[in-house]
Design an enzyme around this catalytic site. Structure first.
Site, PDB file in Angstrom:
ATOM      1  N   HIS A  30       0.778  -1.100   0.001  1.00  8.33           N
ATOM      2  CA  HIS A  30      -0.003  -0.036   0.155  1.00  8.33           C
ATOM      3  C   HIS A  30       0.737   1.343  -0.143  1.00  8.33           C
ATOM      4  O   HIS A  30       1.708   1.440   0.404  1.00  8.33           O
ATOM      5  CB  HIS A  30      -0.980   0.036   1.315  1.00  8.33           C
ATOM      6  N   ASP A  78      -7.792  -5.210  -0.170  1.00  9.60           N
ATOM      7  CA  ASP A  78      -8.395  -6.228  -1.326  1.00  9.60           C
ATOM      8  C   ASP A  78      -8.149  -7.497  -1.004  1.00  9.60           C
ATOM      9  O   ASP A  78      -8.493  -8.355  -1.695  1.00  9.60           O
ATOM     10  CB  ASP A  78      -7.836  -5.355  -2.453  1.00  9.60           C
TER      11      ASP A  78
HETATM   12  C1  SDX Z   1      -6.192  -0.086  -2.967  1.00 12.10           C
HETATM   13  O1  SDX Z   1      -4.237   4.668  -1.829  1.00 12.10           O
HETATM   14  C2  SDX Z   1      -5.288   3.959  -1.479  1.00 12.10           C
HETATM   15  O2  SDX Z   1      -5.688   4.571  -0.259  1.00 12.10           O
HETATM   16  C3  SDX Z   1      -5.724   2.883  -2.102  1.00 12.10           C
HETATM   17  C4  SDX Z   1      -6.903   2.016  -1.634  1.00 12.10           C
HETATM   18  C5  SDX Z   1      -8.101   2.830  -1.175  1.00 12.10           C
HETATM   19  O3  SDX Z   1      -8.930   2.556  -0.053  1.00 12.10           O
HETATM   20  O4  SDX Z   1      -8.485   3.510  -2.016  1.00 12.10           O
HETATM   21  O5  SDX Z   1      -6.501   1.412  -0.201  1.00 12.10           O
HETATM   22  C6  SDX Z   1      -7.296   0.731  -2.244  1.00 12.10           C
HETATM   23  O6  SDX Z   1      -5.816   0.574  -4.103  1.00 12.10           O
HETATM   24  C7  SDX Z   1      -5.372  -0.833  -2.251  1.00 12.10           C
HETATM   25  C8  SDX Z   1      -4.119  -1.105  -2.911  1.00 12.10           C
HETATM   26  C9  SDX Z   1      -4.783  -2.417  -4.044  1.00 12.10           C
HETATM   27  N1  SDX Z   1      -3.452  -3.177  -4.914  1.00 12.10           N
HETATM   28  C10 SDX Z   1      -2.993  -3.950  -4.993  1.00 12.10           C
HETATM   29  O7  SDX Z   1      -3.124  -4.902  -3.964  1.00 12.10           O
HETATM   30  C11 SDX Z   1      -2.025  -4.162  -6.220  1.00 12.10           C
HETATM   31  C12 SDX Z   1      -0.767  -4.791  -5.636  1.00 12.10           C
HETATM   32  N2  SDX Z   1      -0.064  -3.882  -4.765  1.00 12.10           N
HETATM   33  C13 SDX Z   1       0.884  -2.870  -5.529  1.00 12.10           C
HETATM   34  O8  SDX Z   1       0.961  -2.791  -6.619  1.00 12.10           O
HETATM   35  C14 SDX Z   1       1.484  -1.827  -4.803  1.00 12.10           C
HETATM   36  O9  SDX Z   1       1.721  -2.209  -3.227  1.00 12.10           O
HETATM   37  C15 SDX Z   1       0.553  -0.471  -4.705  1.00 12.10           C
HETATM   38  C16 SDX Z   1       0.411   0.055  -6.002  1.00 12.10           C
HETATM   39  C17 SDX Z   1      -0.615  -0.532  -3.798  1.00 12.10           C
HETATM   40  C18 SDX Z   1       1.490   0.693  -4.011  1.00 12.10           C
HETATM   41  O10 SDX Z   1       2.344   0.753  -4.995  1.00 12.10           O
HETATM   42  P1  SDX Z   1       3.554   2.039  -4.503  1.00 12.10           P
HETATM   43  O11 SDX Z   1       3.198   2.478  -3.139  1.00 12.10           O
HETATM   44  O12 SDX Z   1       3.704   2.887  -5.514  1.00 12.10           O
HETATM   45  O13 SDX Z   1       4.837   1.262  -4.103  1.00 12.10           O
HETATM   46  P2  SDX Z   1       5.861   0.913  -5.226  1.00 12.10           P
HETATM   47  O14 SDX Z   1       5.147   0.243  -6.654  1.00 12.10           O
HETATM   48  O15 SDX Z   1       6.932   1.997  -5.646  1.00 12.10           O
HETATM   49  O16 SDX Z   1       6.703  -0.353  -4.699  1.00 12.10           O
HETATM   50  C19 SDX Z   1       7.649  -0.158  -3.626  1.00 12.10           C
HETATM   51  C20 SDX Z   1       8.502  -1.485  -3.766  1.00 12.10           C
HETATM   52  C21 SDX Z   1       9.130  -1.976  -5.054  1.00 12.10           C
HETATM   53  O17 SDX Z   1      10.094  -2.766  -4.900  1.00 12.10           O
HETATM   54  P3  SDX Z   1      11.504  -1.981  -5.095  1.00 12.10           P
HETATM   55  O18 SDX Z   1      11.642  -1.810  -6.702  1.00 12.10           O
HETATM   56  O19 SDX Z   1      11.666  -0.543  -4.472  1.00 12.10           O
HETATM   57  O20 SDX Z   1      12.507  -2.816  -4.677  1.00 12.10           O
HETATM   58  O21 SDX Z   1       7.458  -2.543  -3.072  1.00 12.10           O
HETATM   59  C22 SDX Z   1       7.362  -3.490  -4.140  1.00 12.10           C
HETATM   60  C23 SDX Z   1       7.805  -2.903  -5.351  1.00 12.10           C
HETATM   61  O22 SDX Z   1       8.378  -3.787  -6.515  1.00 12.10           O
HETATM   62  N3  SDX Z   1       6.112  -4.105  -4.283  1.00 12.10           N
HETATM   63  C24 SDX Z   1       5.633  -5.276  -4.312  1.00 12.10           C
HETATM   64  C25 SDX Z   1       4.329  -5.122  -4.085  1.00 12.10           C
HETATM   65  N4  SDX Z   1       3.825  -3.926  -3.827  1.00 12.10           N
HETATM   66  C26 SDX Z   1       5.147  -3.074  -3.809  1.00 12.10           C
HETATM   67  N5  SDX Z   1       6.356  -6.408  -4.477  1.00 12.10           N
HETATM   68  C27 SDX Z   1       5.544  -7.286  -5.012  1.00 12.10           C
HETATM   69  N6  SDX Z   1       4.149  -7.507  -4.655  1.00 12.10           N
HETATM   70  C28 SDX Z   1       3.361  -6.441  -4.297  1.00 12.10           C
HETATM   71  N7  SDX Z   1       2.156  -6.119  -4.243  1.00 12.10           N
END
Ligand code: SDX
Length: 429
Positions: A306, A363
């Site tokens: 998140h 989710d």
């Molecule tokens: C919602 O914003 C809100 O409030 C949203 C929400 C709401 O109520 O409106 O809470 C609802 O959208 C919840 C999130 C649902 N999405 C998912 O579950 C999809 C999977 N999660 C990710 O794609 C990710 O965690 C996000 C999009 C939710 C957040 O991404 P960020 O904050 O932009 O972080 P990032 O993409 O820059 O990742 C940071 C690091 C990376 O690794 P590095 O390159 O730094 O080594 O964390 C890793 C990412 O690769 N990472 C993950 C991951 N999420 C982040 N690695 C594997 N699996 C994951 N799910």
């Protein structure tokens, strides 16, 4: 004493104010930065940027706190209903019994959808995704319910808000029935908001739907948990589109489109698709954990991570308890729940997830709850949209009521080619 921050640019010192929120959050107010220094800030994805000051929802990502108008979401999930929570978000206070009764009557009076809209539903291709149908039909509401010049702006907003809250629920159920070629079930005045939706979804001329109060309570909790979440992607879209002073239907339609994304509201569908894939592959979660950690693999563990929560998403914890209760009620074990719990257990012990602060978000379990209720997979994000509607509306109202309102128009840093001349086509290589 006013706090400030000093920055030195080309040897010149500039002082910018620091503002502090009611929960101690601090920000550098850069609203005069370009005017005073000629510089702008660059912040892809707005990871470090607050777009507004808001009184609606407070989230503490480090402590896993979520409050609507100051009330902890845990208390609202336990004691409130979705309609009452919607009233709280939009009006800022919990309603009196008289205010709640009046609000419920207004929602019931607005629950029908214009009969001419059915032709639109009936002519979408059968494979159309319900989120695409919903965003189109919400935008179409302006055409079917045009502004009445005699109404004041406040009256117009109030009737539009009531229509959206009530009709989006009816349209979601309608699209499901039409998609299946079944008789559309009309809303009933004698049913509460959530019970009405379940009845419109699952009642049929050959098998009356028996309303189960535990499932109604679970749906209320599901929608309460989704009702708002400060400046998430879809809310930011609603505020941005709304800042152009477009009608509320169009701004909400933009929010629905943003929520559709698998990284945002579409994640609840993507989680169940991922769990189903693990189940189909024999239930071994290790390969999926390995793929999520592999930098060369774009695969993400859906339902994990998140932007704000760097600990458990409090909503996910509540959702998991409701899941257990409803699954126990429908006496159907869902293999996906067992896989989800195993995935959570393995991931939370893995250094990659610990170091990246990746925990289950809202989710991760919500899709399993929706499956237990009988909601079809392609409607999971529609269920999120119905829940988020009062949040979008309250945030839109706060932004247009702001006396310092400005149209959202971010700057950029140009890194393209410097000036060059047009080349006639005959002279191009
Ligand atoms: C919602 O914003 C809100 O409030 C949203 C929400 C709401 O109520 O409106 O809470 C609802 O959208 C919840 C999130 C649902 N999405 C998912 O579950 C999809 C999977 N999660 C990710 O794609 C990710 O965690 C996000 C999009 C939710 C957040 O991404 P960020 O904050 O932009 O972080 P990032 O993409 O820059 O990742 C940071 C690091 C990376 O690794 P590095 O390159 O730094 O080594 O964390 C890793 C990412 O690769 N990472 C993950 C991951 N999420 C982040 N690695 C594997 N699996 C994951 N799910």
């Amino acid at each position: 004493m006013k706090q400030t921050v000093k920055i030195i640019i080309d040897g010149k010192t500039f002082e910018l104010p620091i503002i502090t929120g009611s929960e101690g959050e601090r920000a550098i107010d850069i609203s005069r930065l370009r005017q005073e220094t000629g510089l702008v800030t660059l912040d892809p994805g707005f990871v470090n940027t607050a777009s507004c000051q808001s009184r609606i929802t407070f989230v503490d990502g480090e402590k896993g706190i979520l409050r609507y108008r100051g009330i902890p979401v845990e208390q609202l999930a336990e004691h409130s209903t979705f309609v009452e929570t919607a009233y709280l978000l939009i009006n800022g206070e919990l309603p009196t019994q008289e205010q709640l009764n009046r609000f419920s009557v207004m929602l019931n009076d607005s629950s029908l959808v214009h009969e001419d809209m059915r032709a639109f539903f009936e002519n979408f291709p059968r494979w159309a995704h319900p989120m695409g149908i919903l965003s189109s039909m919400v935008n179409a509401l302006r055409a079917f319910y045009p502004e009445i010049p005699e109404r004041t702006e406040e009256e117009e907003i109030n009737i539009t808000v009531t229509r959206l809250l009530s009709k989006v629920r009816t349209m979601a159920a309608m699209s499901y029935k039409i998609f299946r070629g079944h008789k559309v079930i009309y809303p009933r005045h004698d049913l509460t908001y959530a019970a009405n939706f379940l009845n419109m979804m699952f009642n049929s001329p050959v098998k009356p739907y028996v309303i189960d109060e535990d499932v109604v309570k679970a749906l209320n909790v599901f929608w309460i948990l989704h009702a708002d979440h400060e400046q998430n992607c879809s809310t930011a879209a609603v505020r941005l589109v709304g800042s152009a002073r477009v009608n509320l239907y169009a701004a909400i339609s933009a929010g629905i489109c943003a929520l559709w994304g698998p990284l945002h509201g579409g994640a609840n569908q993507a989680v169940v698709e991922m769990l189903s894939q693990i189940h189909a592959n024999g239930g071994d979660v290790a390969p999926f954990i390995a793929r999520a950690k592999d930098k060369n693999d774009p695969f993400r563990l859906m339902g994990f991570g998140h932007r704000v929560y760097k600990t458990y998403d409090p909503r996910g914890q509540i959702m998991k308890k409701v899941c257990d209760k409803v699954l126990g009620k429908v006496t159907r074990q869902d293999p996906l729940l067992d896989i989800a719990m195993r995935l959570e257990e393995v991931a939370l012990k893995d250094p990659y997830f610990i170091d990246h602060h990746l925990y289950p978000n809202i989710d991760f379990y919500s899709g399993i709850l929706l499956r237990a209720m009988g909601i079809p997979l392609n409607m999971f994000t529609v269920m999120f949209a119905i829940g988020r509607l009062p949040g979008w509306i309250s945030q839109w109202k706060e932004s247009i009521d702001n006396p310092n309102w400005k149209i959202h128009r971010p700057r950029q840093i140009y890194i393209g080619l410097k000036q060059r001349d047009y080349v006639p086509i005959k002279e191009r290589g």
